[in-house]
Design a protein around this motif. Structure first.
Motif, short mmCIF file in Angstrom:
data_model
loop_
_atom_site.label_atom_id
_atom_site.label_comp_id
_atom_site.label_asym_id
_atom_site.label_seq_id
_atom_site.Cartn_x
_atom_site.Cartn_y
_atom_site.Cartn_z
N ASP A 270 0.83 -1.21 0.00
CA ASP A 270 0.00 0.00 0.00
C ASP A 270 0.87 1.26 0.00
O ASP A 270 0.61 2.22 0.73
N ALA A 271 1.90 1.26 -0.83
CA ALA A 271 2.79 2.41 -0.95
C ALA A 271 2.29 3.33 -2.06
O ALA A 271 1.66 2.88 -3.03
N GLU A 272 2.60 4.60 -1.94
CA GLU A 272 2.17 5.60 -2.91
C GLU A 272 3.26 5.85 -3.95
O GLU A 272 4.44 5.60 -3.70
N LEU B 151 -2.79 6.32 -5.69
CA LEU B 151 -2.89 4.88 -5.50
C LEU B 151 -3.43 4.52 -4.12
O LEU B 151 -3.94 3.43 -3.92
N THR B 152 -3.26 5.43 -3.16
CA THR B 152 -3.59 5.13 -1.77
C THR B 152 -4.46 6.24 -1.19
O THR B 152 -4.81 7.21 -1.87
N ALA B 153 -4.75 6.11 0.09
CA ALA B 153 -5.51 7.13 0.79
C ALA B 153 -4.67 8.36 1.12
O ALA B 153 -5.21 9.37 1.57
N ASN B 154 -3.35 8.28 0.88
CA ASN B 154 -2.45 9.36 1.27
C ASN B 154 -1.52 9.75 0.13
O ASN B 154 -0.30 9.57 0.21
N PRO B 155 -2.06 10.32 -0.96
CA PRO B 155 -1.20 10.73 -2.07
C PRO B 155 -0.25 11.86 -1.67
O PRO B 155 -0.55 12.67 -0.79
N VAL B 156 0.92 11.88 -2.32
CA VAL B 156 1.92 12.92 -2.08
C VAL B 156 2.30 13.53 -3.43
O VAL B 156 2.62 12.81 -4.37
N GLN C 119 -10.82 16.67 -5.61
CA GLN C 119 -11.44 15.37 -5.86
C GLN C 119 -11.00 14.35 -4.82
O GLN C 119 -11.82 13.57 -4.30
N TRP C 120 -9.71 14.32 -4.50
CA TRP C 120 -9.21 13.36 -3.51
C TRP C 120 -9.85 13.59 -2.15
O TRP C 120 -10.22 12.63 -1.46
N LEU C 121 -9.98 14.83 -1.76
CA LEU C 121 -10.61 15.13 -0.46
C LEU C 121 -12.06 14.66 -0.45
O LEU C 121 -12.54 14.11 0.55
N ARG C 122 -12.75 14.86 -1.54
CA ARG C 122 -14.15 14.43 -1.63
C ARG C 122 -14.26 12.91 -1.60
O ARG C 122 -15.28 12.36 -1.20
N GLU C 123 -13.18 12.22 -2.04
CA GLU C 123 -13.16 10.75 -2.00
C GLU C 123 -12.75 10.22 -0.64
O GLU C 123 -12.71 9.00 -0.44
N GLY C 124 -12.40 11.12 0.29
CA GLY C 124 -11.97 10.70 1.62
C GLY C 124 -10.48 10.48 1.75
O GLY C 124 -10.02 9.95 2.77
N ARG C 125 -9.71 10.87 0.75
CA ARG C 125 -8.26 10.73 0.83
C ARG C 125 -7.68 11.92 1.61
O ARG C 125 -8.35 12.93 1.83
N SER C 126 -6.41 11.79 1.99
CA SER C 126 -5.73 12.84 2.75
C SER C 126 -4.40 13.17 2.07
O SER C 126 -3.34 12.68 2.47
N PRO C 127 -4.43 14.02 1.04
CA PRO C 127 -3.22 14.31 0.29
C PRO C 127 -2.27 15.26 1.02
O PRO C 127 -2.67 16.03 1.89
#
Length: 275
Positions: free
Chosen positions: A154-156, A192-197, A222-230
């Motif tokens: 689960d690496a970005e 790729l993951t919940a924590n894009p960089v 878009q990522w924030l709306r998907e529940g990700r934490s960039p």
């Protein structure tokens, strides 16, 4: 970066004791790239001072040391990796992501070595990989193979976007130097993951930099709306206005995602006055 000379006395108070400089930076931004760890692993005591100066939700994205990624090519690095991870322990949850920046010579042919290295990493940490061989960006099979290797833990895949820098010829000494030193990397907008960089390098002109980050603002919304934490890092060739631009980017995103927490108020540069 929190000791960047052009910020001292202009955006950050000056003079400040070394043990207070990160604290001042952390009132501007809630994340920092740990580039210095690439060149030398700091002492555990030094890392403890970083923790003391930041809140538990502050994010360090820390680069693995050069001997691991560049000199030994990810092979026979167990003791080096153990020493590094032990030194980082005082950060606890602040060690948001360990950043595996690979050299330009790392090609798809070496993915087996990367996969073996990733499988040996302690799973209690979060990892992200940055590649600089353009084959990974221009060849679908190579990109998919890298994504499969990263998915195993689960690496970005860190994006370093330099398209705006190279869109036109340099207009300053700092831009000319960046043209010589920075890789010509394409824009890849995919998490790729919940924590894009994301690492974005613009121009010395703040307006050109802001115009160039629009695809990233769209992606982050878009990522924030998907529940990700960039986590997004904004650079310019001279980085003189990087702190101001980082907050401007955050404001652009927050205007479209009102639930996003505001950043803290920056530490005053000088003492308060009556008038």
């Amino acid at each position: 970066m929190w000791t960047h000379a052009p910020w001292q006395g202009r955006l950050l108070p000056h003079p400040l004791a070394p043990r207070e400089r990160l604290r001042a930076y952390a009132t501007w931004c809630n994340a920092v790239e740990g580039n210095t760890t690439f060149y030398a692993t700091p002492s555990r005591e030094t890392v403890a001072t970083w923790a003391e100066q930041t809140s538990p939700d502050f994010r360090f994205v820390l680069k693995l040391p050069k001997p691991i990624t560049h000199e030994r090519g990810l092979g026979d690095v167990g003791p080096l990796l153990s020493t590094f991870l032990t030194a980082m322990e005082p950060l606890r949850e602040r060690a948001h992501t360990f950043w595996i920046q690979l050299p330009p010579s790392f090609s798809p042919a070496a993915l087996g070595t990367l996969g073996s290295f990733l499988r040996r990493l302690p799973r209690e940490h979060r990892y992200a990989v940055e590649v600089r061989d353009r084959t990974f960006f221009e060849n679908t099979s190579a990109a998919q193979a890298l994504e499969r290797a990263l998915a195993g833990i689960d690496a970005e895949w860190i994006t370093f976007d330099t398209t705006v820098l190279f869109a036109q010829r340099p207009t300053s000494e700092a831009e000319s130097e960046a043209w010589l030193k920075k890789p010509r990397m394409p824009r890849r907008v995919r998490a790729l993951t919940a924590n894009p960089v994301v690492r974005y390098l613009g121009r010395d002109d703040p307006e050109q930099t802001a115009a160039g980050w629009r695809p990233w603002a769209d992606a982050v919304v878009q990522w924030l709306r998907e529940g990700r934490s960039p986590t997004v890092f904004l650079h310019t060739p001279d980085n003189a206005d990087a702190l101001l631009l980082a907050r401007r980017f955050h404001d652009d995103v927050r205007a479209r995602v009102p639930d996003l927490e505001p950043l803290a108020e920056p530490m005053p540069v000088g003492p308060p006055t009556l008038f």
